[in-house]
Design a protein around this motif. Structure first.
Motif, PDB file in Angstrom:
ATOM      1  N   LYS A 314       9.606   6.762   1.015  1.00  0.00           N
ATOM      2  CA  LYS A 314       9.843   5.319   1.084  1.00  0.00           C
ATOM      3  C   LYS A 314       9.320   4.739   2.392  1.00  0.00           C
ATOM      4  N   VAL A 315       9.469   5.478   3.482  1.00  0.00           N
ATOM      5  CA  VAL A 315       8.915   5.022   4.759  1.00  0.00           C
ATOM      6  C   VAL A 315       7.401   4.897   4.651  1.00  0.00           C
ATOM      7  N   ALA A 346      12.893  -3.574   6.332  1.00  0.00           N
ATOM      8  CA  ALA A 346      13.864  -2.483   6.198  1.00  0.00           C
ATOM      9  C   ALA A 346      14.399  -2.433   4.779  1.00  0.00           C
ATOM     10  N   SER A 347      14.693  -1.215   4.335  1.00  0.00           N
ATOM     11  CA  SER A 347      15.310  -0.995   3.023  1.00  0.00           C
ATOM     12  C   SER A 347      16.629  -0.265   3.199  1.00  0.00           C
ATOM     13  N   VAL A 356      17.101   3.625   4.316  1.00  0.00           N
ATOM     14  CA  VAL A 356      16.181   4.628   3.772  1.00  0.00           C
ATOM     15  C   VAL A 356      14.757   4.442   4.257  1.00  0.00           C
ATOM     16  N   ALA A 357      14.412   3.240   4.730  1.00  0.00           N
ATOM     17  CA  ALA A 357      13.050   3.013   5.209  1.00  0.00           C
ATOM     18  C   ALA A 357      13.037   1.811   6.127  1.00  0.00           C
ATOM     19  N   LEU A 358      12.068   1.791   7.019  1.00  0.00           N
ATOM     20  CA  LEU A 358      11.849   0.607   7.835  1.00  0.00           C
ATOM     21  C   LEU A 358      10.401   0.579   8.307  1.00  0.00           C
ATOM     22  N   ALA A 622       7.727  -2.507  -3.639  1.00  0.00           N
ATOM     23  CA  ALA A 622       8.553  -2.190  -4.812  1.00  0.00           C
ATOM     24  C   ALA A 622       7.715  -1.623  -5.946  1.00  0.00           C
ATOM     25  N   GLY A 623       6.478  -2.131  -6.059  1.00  0.00           N
ATOM     26  CA  GLY A 623       5.615  -1.662  -7.135  1.00  0.00           C
ATOM     27  C   GLY A 623       4.805  -0.438  -6.772  1.00  0.00           C
ATOM     28  N   GLY A 624       4.916   0.006  -5.495  1.00  0.00           N
ATOM     29  CA  GLY A 624       4.164   1.179  -5.074  1.00  0.00           C
ATOM     30  C   GLY A 624       2.677   0.953  -5.038  1.00  0.00           C
ATOM     31  N   LYS A 625       2.260  -0.287  -4.830  1.00  0.00           N
ATOM     32  CA  LYS A 625       0.828  -0.611  -4.849  1.00  0.00           C
ATOM     33  C   LYS A 625       0.227  -0.392  -3.472  1.00  0.00           C
TER      34      LYS A 625
END
Length: 625
Positions: A314-315, A346-347, A356-358, A622-625
């Motif tokens: 996720k990072v 940040a997530s 979980v991520a930033l 969010a879409g992993g693009k």
């Protein structure tokens, strides 16, 4: 008169006169032995066990991803001391077989090694000779690495004393924790991570034999150094395994299981704090100090194993999304408005508050401020949901409903229509004030300025803090307070939006699950307990109202954001899905100048205030693009 020493020998002629008798030879040998013994006794008495070398107990702090794999080690020394029972027995046996097979039986010294050092000195060569594990431990712990006879003699004497003072297990543990294995690794624990990405207790016999080979000199045996190194390493690895069989530390059956050379992983700069790693460490350290009371000095001494909530994928995904959007949409060489743009994101997991991520900036070694955990960046209209939540909690029964009954006592001076819009004094609808639900998005600032006044800005402030924002980030309670003059961090915004996603339960953000020092877990790092911030129905109403703003971010997304009507020099989007709450902020700041720069024209003519960038980053992530 009779001479004390009959030499040259009287009564002899020629060569025989100069040849000593057997008595003279025996006496000379005895005198030499007595002198040498006296010398050694004198040296033994005069040489004490010195203080340990400065820094011998300095260790790295090791940070781990949420899945338990190592993220980074920090500090001047890449070392993590472990106890002997935390090292795989197979690795211990490999080291003993390779370095000192008589370790458990000898007195801690090798007279042959001392003699060899003396011979080498006479020949003008290095004094390095065959040392025992105890001697090598003494050299690592108490002495310098100089190759001199003086140092070798001290090593010999101190090793004798250490062997009498300490147990073999203490010596072996110390040796394995202080030896150099290459790749920046001091000690076998750091080496196990550097070469195989695992702790020392999980080394198998083949891997243990490989690490034992590195003690001979990683510059010659580390396969990362080329084909010749790899061939030398493979040969010594095989010899160490065979040697264990020869000295009774391994069975032939076990040896037969290890015929394939255990290739180490590719060398990496695991101690780098570049990219996002430095920002992650910064957030983890702040949380650790806050919850445990650790000081900067204590952290600097090292030796902590810090397990974080950060998810590697996720990072990486968040950083990739930011970079791709900025590279595509910004043209700083030709468009002045696109210069000095900064992004923070940040997530947070709504179900428990885990960060979980930033994204803290382009590189922690170049841009030192952590944009994910910064202050001074006004949040704008992304703050409106807290005003709505306060209104629902204290007065309005639903964002589109009329005010009636008990609710009217709180908003007694308001003039709302049945659809939730404000009316003019004449009773006519005010076109500048849409419904509370619609006013969350473009336009509607005046509605929320009025709503904040009617509910009470102190109530709004309390609701926002209850949801997860920090009180010190709250702006003065002026009319513009309700449209986002406060300056929460992206981490806190993501966590507070997670309160809406979680049915009104607040989960404070946390980034460290466990910290271990000398085998013991530090207290104070238990997961923060949730707290009731909003009625469940209120949280659900806000979440439902936010769904209209999240439609373009993907299915099932609820989001709030800044719009063209915002006059603040920032752009935000904060939103959540069922399992993730993410906040993204974009702003401009010139190095050395604290004031925010205007956002007008950032990313082109379609972005009047740069507010197209946060939703694009959010959607790409969010879409992993």
């Amino acid at each position: 008169m009779r001479r004390l020493v009959d030499y040259p020998r009287s009564g002899r002629a020629g060569v025989r006169r100069w040849l000593p008798s057997w008595r003279q030879l025996l006496g000379s040998a005895g005198l030499f032995a007595l002198t040498l013994t006296a010398l050694l006794i004198g040296v033994y008495a005069s040489v004490d066990i010195p203080d340990e070398n400065a820094g011998i107990h300095r260790e790295a702090n090791v940070y781990y991803w949420s899945d338990g794999t190592q993220m980074v080690s920090t500090g001047e020394v890449n070392r993590q001391n472990v106890e002997l029972d935390q090292i795989a027995p197979a690795a211990v046996n490999a080291v003993i077989a390779a370095e000192n097979e008589t370790f458990y039986d000898d007195s801690g010294v090798s007279p042959k090694g001392l003699a060899r050092a003396a011979v080498n000195m006479v020949r003008g060569q290095e004094t390095q000779g065959g040392s025992t594990i105890t001697q090598q431990y003494v050299k690592n712990t108490y002495l310098s690495q100089d190759q001199t006879v003086t140092r070798k003699v001290k090593e010999f004497v101190i090793a004798l004393k250490v062997d009498r003072k300490k147990s073999k297990e203490e010596i072996l543990e110390g040796y394995l924790n202080t030896s150099w294995f290459g790749r920046g690794a001091n000690g076998i624990e750091a080496a196990a991570h550097a070469y195989y990405g695992i702790p020392a207790e999980k080394l198998d016999p083949g891997q243990g034999a490989f690490l034992a080979a590195m003690l001979k000199g990683a510059e010659l045996y580390d396969p990362a150094g080329g084909k010749a190194n790899r061939e030398r390493a493979r040969e010594r690895w095989a010899w160490i395994l065979d040697r264990q069989v020869d000295v009774g530390l391994m069975t032939e059956k076990e040896r037969a299981k290890h015929r394939t050379f255990p290739e180490p992983r590719r060398q990496s700069r695991s101690t780098s704090l570049g990219g996002q790693t430095g920002y992650l460490v910064d957030v983890a350290n702040k949380y650790l100090k806050q919850r445990t009371g650790l000081t900067d000095e204590e952290l600097a001494r090292g030796g902590y194993e810090i397990h974080t909530t950060f998810e590697k994928e996720k990072v990486a995904g968040l950083e990739r999304a930011v970079r791709r959007v900025l590279e595509r949409d910004l043209k700083p060489k030709t468009r002045a408005a696109d210069r000095h743009v900064q992004v923070g994101a940040a997530s947070v997991r709504p179900s428990d508050g885990a960060v979980v991520a930033l994204y803290g900036g382009r590189d922690a070694t170049e841009h030192f401020s952590n944009n994910a955990d910064t202050s001074g960046v006004p949040v704008g209209s992304a703050f409106k949901p807290f005003v709505l939540a306060a209104a629902l909690q204290h007065g309005v029964s639903a964002p589109d409903s009329p005010l009636a009954g008990a609710e009217q006592s709180v908003l007694a001076d308001s003039s709302y229509a049945a659809d939730g819009t404000l009316r003019r004094a004449t009773g006519e609808p005010d076109p500048d004030h849409p419904t509370l639900r619609a006013a969350l998005y473009p336009g509607g600032n005046a509605t929320y300025v009025r709503l904040g006044k009617d509910v009470g800005r102190e109530r709004v402030r309390r609701t926002a803090v209850d949801a997860g924002l920090l009180s010190q980030s709250m702006a003065p309670l002026e009319p513009s307070f309700s449209v986002g003059t406060s300056t929460p961090s992206a981490i806190r915004m993501a966590a507070a939006y997670g309160t809406f996603a979680g049915g009104g339960l607040r989960h404070d953000p946390y980034s460290v699950t466990k910290a271990v020092k000398d085998g013991s877990a530090l207290p104070g790092l238990e997961r923060p307990a949730p707290g009731r911030a909003l009625d469940e129905g209120v949280a659900d109403e806000v979440a439902d109202a936010l769904r209209a703003g999240g439609k373009d971010l993907g299915p099932g997304v609820s989001a709030g954001r800044t719009g063209d009507q915002d006059r603040l020099r920032t752009a935000w989007v904060a939103g959540f899905t069922e399992d993730l709450s993410t906040a993204v902020t974009v702003f401009r700041v010139k190095p050395g100048e604290p004031r925010l720069l205007p956002m007008s024209g950032v990313a082109g003519k379609d972005s009047r205030r740069g507010n197209v960038l946060p939703p694009r980053i959010w959607a790409a992530y969010a879409g992993g693009k």
